[in-house]
Design an enzyme around this catalytic site. Structure first.
Site, PDB file in Angstrom:
ATOM      1  N   LEU A  67       7.399   1.663   1.829  1.00 28.27           N
ATOM      2  CA  LEU A  67       8.444   0.783   1.423  1.00 28.27           C
ATOM      3  C   LEU A  67       9.539   1.648   0.801  1.00 28.27           C
ATOM      4  O   LEU A  67      10.714   1.423   1.075  1.00 28.27           O
ATOM      5  CB  LEU A  67       8.042  -0.162   0.632  1.00 28.27           C
ATOM      6  CG  LEU A  67       7.078  -1.514   1.235  1.00 28.27           C
ATOM      7  CD1 LEU A  67       6.655  -2.144   0.124  1.00 28.27           C
ATOM      8  CD2 LEU A  67       8.003  -2.516   1.729  1.00 28.27           C
ATOM      9  N   ASP A 104       9.518  11.514  -4.856  1.00 30.68           N
ATOM     10  CA  ASP A 104       8.099  11.516  -4.522  1.00 30.68           C
ATOM     11  C   ASP A 104       7.547  12.670  -5.236  1.00 30.68           C
ATOM     12  O   ASP A 104       8.108  13.742  -5.581  1.00 30.68           O
ATOM     13  CB  ASP A 104       8.021  11.637  -2.952  1.00 30.68           C
ATOM     14  CG  ASP A 104       6.444  10.949  -2.762  1.00 30.68           C
ATOM     15  OD1 ASP A 104       6.771   9.634  -2.047  1.00 30.68           O
ATOM     16  OD2 ASP A 104       5.400  11.572  -2.852  1.00 30.68           O
ATOM     17  N   THR A 126       1.610  -2.295   5.177  1.00 31.45           N
ATOM     18  CA  THR A 126       1.727  -0.871   4.565  1.00 31.45           C
ATOM     19  C   THR A 126       0.139  -0.585   4.606  1.00 31.45           C
ATOM     20  O   THR A 126      -0.652  -1.333   4.984  1.00 31.45           O
ATOM     21  CB  THR A 126       2.137  -1.025   2.993  1.00 31.45           C
ATOM     22  OG1 THR A 126       1.446  -1.842   2.194  1.00 31.45           O
ATOM     23  CG2 THR A 126       3.535  -1.292   2.899  1.00 31.45           C
ATOM     24  N   LYS A 176       2.307  -5.186 -12.780  1.00 33.10           N
ATOM     25  CA  LYS A 176       3.649  -5.707 -12.200  1.00 33.10           C
ATOM     26  C   LYS A 176       3.788  -6.938 -12.697  1.00 33.10           C
ATOM     27  O   LYS A 176       5.189  -7.259 -12.606  1.00 33.10           O
ATOM     28  CB  LYS A 176       2.834  -5.826 -10.581  1.00 33.10           C
ATOM     29  CG  LYS A 176       2.757  -4.720  -9.789  1.00 33.10           C
ATOM     30  CD  LYS A 176       4.078  -4.011  -9.815  1.00 33.10           C
ATOM     31  CE  LYS A 176       4.009  -2.855  -8.486  1.00 33.10           C
ATOM     32  NZ  LYS A 176       5.456  -2.030  -8.663  1.00 33.10           N
ATOM     33  N   TYR A 210      -3.106  -3.029 -12.011  1.00 28.79           N
ATOM     34  CA  TYR A 210      -2.017  -3.044 -11.040  1.00 28.79           C
ATOM     35  C   TYR A 210      -1.336  -4.499 -11.287  1.00 28.79           C
ATOM     36  O   TYR A 210      -0.027  -4.553 -11.637  1.00 28.79           O
ATOM     37  CB  TYR A 210      -2.328  -3.068  -9.532  1.00 28.79           C
ATOM     38  CG  TYR A 210      -1.219  -3.245  -8.408  1.00 28.79           C
ATOM     39  CD1 TYR A 210      -0.248  -2.136  -8.335  1.00 28.79           C
ATOM     40  CD2 TYR A 210      -1.132  -4.237  -7.732  1.00 28.79           C
ATOM     41  CE1 TYR A 210       0.742  -2.305  -7.390  1.00 28.79           C
ATOM     42  CE2 TYR A 210      -0.151  -4.534  -6.862  1.00 28.79           C
ATOM     43  CZ  TYR A 210       0.921  -3.497  -6.581  1.00 28.79           C
ATOM     44  OH  TYR A 210       1.793  -3.636  -5.626  1.00 28.79           O
ATOM     45  N   ASN A 265      10.396   2.122  -7.148  1.00 26.61           N
ATOM     46  CA  ASN A 265       9.172   1.597  -6.317  1.00 26.61           C
ATOM     47  C   ASN A 265       8.025   2.493  -6.382  1.00 26.61           C
ATOM     48  O   ASN A 265       6.825   2.091  -6.066  1.00 26.61           O
ATOM     49  CB  ASN A 265       9.727   2.003  -4.870  1.00 26.61           C
ATOM     50  CG  ASN A 265       8.894   1.843  -3.872  1.00 26.61           C
ATOM     51  OD1 ASN A 265       8.448   0.627  -3.489  1.00 26.61           O
ATOM     52  ND2 ASN A 265       8.374   2.967  -3.285  1.00 26.61           N
TER      53      ASN A 265
END
Length: 303
Positions: free
Chosen positions: A17, A36, A189, A159, A155, A89
């Protein structure tokens, strides 16, 4: 959508993404800092963007601490002169049920998703306020943060926190002309390939080159990473200058505005409540229509 003259940082954009976001922003005219932890992925992403006529540079760093966040901001300013858009992201997964999740599993995920969003957004906000020309913070959340998800304590919590920060920062940064929104993406993904109902359909589409079926794109809102990238470009643009403090979902053919938490049912008791009076009225009162939780299991149409 014209982003000429804009400079964007996209964390975790070496693949998936994040790469789709970086490519879309560059295609619209923005100069992009690709980030990254994998040098090879960064170099490949930059090469892909520049080969298509875009402007990009790379910054290898693991987001989470302040030094990494400052490196990304400094790279944007040094290479392209300013910072106008930040897309947070970067993320990792360490999925386990509660009783098997370790301290490290929890801390690692929260560090990247939640603390990484905080440190990067703080560094970007400082720079954007100094520039005095406004800006865009686009924070990537997840359906797990809105609904909860089995095996994703770390997670989902991170989020959910990302959306809470978006609402808070939208207030704090409004006078500086900086908008802040959370995006809730769904796309094919590595993570969605592990969902049993999705896996064979995604694999078949990839094998044949055919598009994902209509039921998946509409009912489940699952499409390609490129489908999601359009929302990032919109939120980075002047067309979204009045859009802030929102949680916006996108995937496949679906675009959705998520509701913010609010009181659903209210009861009053003179002098306050006791445990006994709450119990007496709960089932037929405030608790008569309890909220659902968890991401609904996908259902393919019957043949």
């Amino acid at each position: 959508m014209d982003l000429q003259g804009k400079v964007a940082v996209v964390t975790g954009s070496g693949r998936g993404l994040g790469l789709a976001y970086a490519r879309a922003l560059a295609a619209a005219g923005a100069a992009v800092v690709v980030n990254d932890v994998d040098r090879a992925a960064v170099d490949a992403a930059v090469a892909t963007i520049t080969a298509a006529g875009g402007r990009a540079t790379g910054a290898v760093a693991a987001v989470g601490d302040s030094a990494a966040a400052q490196l990304l901001v400094d790279t944007a300013v040094t290479e392209f002169g300013s910072l106008d858009v930040l897309v947070t992201n970067a993320g990792i997964l360490r999925d386990r049920v509660l009783w098997k999740m370790t301290d490290e599993d929890f801390d690692d995920v929260v560090r990247v998703h939640l603390r990484g969003t905080f440190t990067c957004a703080r560094a970007a906000a400082v720079r954007m306020r100094e520039q005095g020309t406004g800006g865009r913070l686009v924070l990537i959340s997840s359906p797990a943060g809105q609904r909860g998800n089995f095996g994703q304590t770390n997670y989902a919590a991170a989020k959910a926190g990302v959306v809470a920060m978006a609402r808070t920062w939208a207030m704090e940064l409004s006078r500086a002309g900086i908008t802040v929104n959370a995006v809730v993406p769904v796309a094919a993904t590595e993570m969605t390939r592990t969902i049993p109902a999705f896996a064979p359909v995604i694999e078949e589409a990839e094998r044949t080159g055919s598009p994902l079926p209509d039921w998946l794109r509409k009912q489940e809102g699952l499409g390609t990473v490129e489908d999601v990238a359009a929302l990032i470009t919109f939120l980075a643009s002047d067309a979204a200058k009045d859009v802030t403090g929102q949680a916006i979902g996108i995937g496949g053919d679906r675009l959705a505005l998520w509701a913010h938490p609010q009181e659903k049912a209210v009861a009053l008791a003179d002098g306050g409540w006791s445990a006994e009076t709450i119990a007496a009225q709960w089932q037929d009162g405030v608790g008569a229509e309890p909220e659902s939780y968890g991401i609904p299991a996908p259902k393919a149409p019957e043949a």
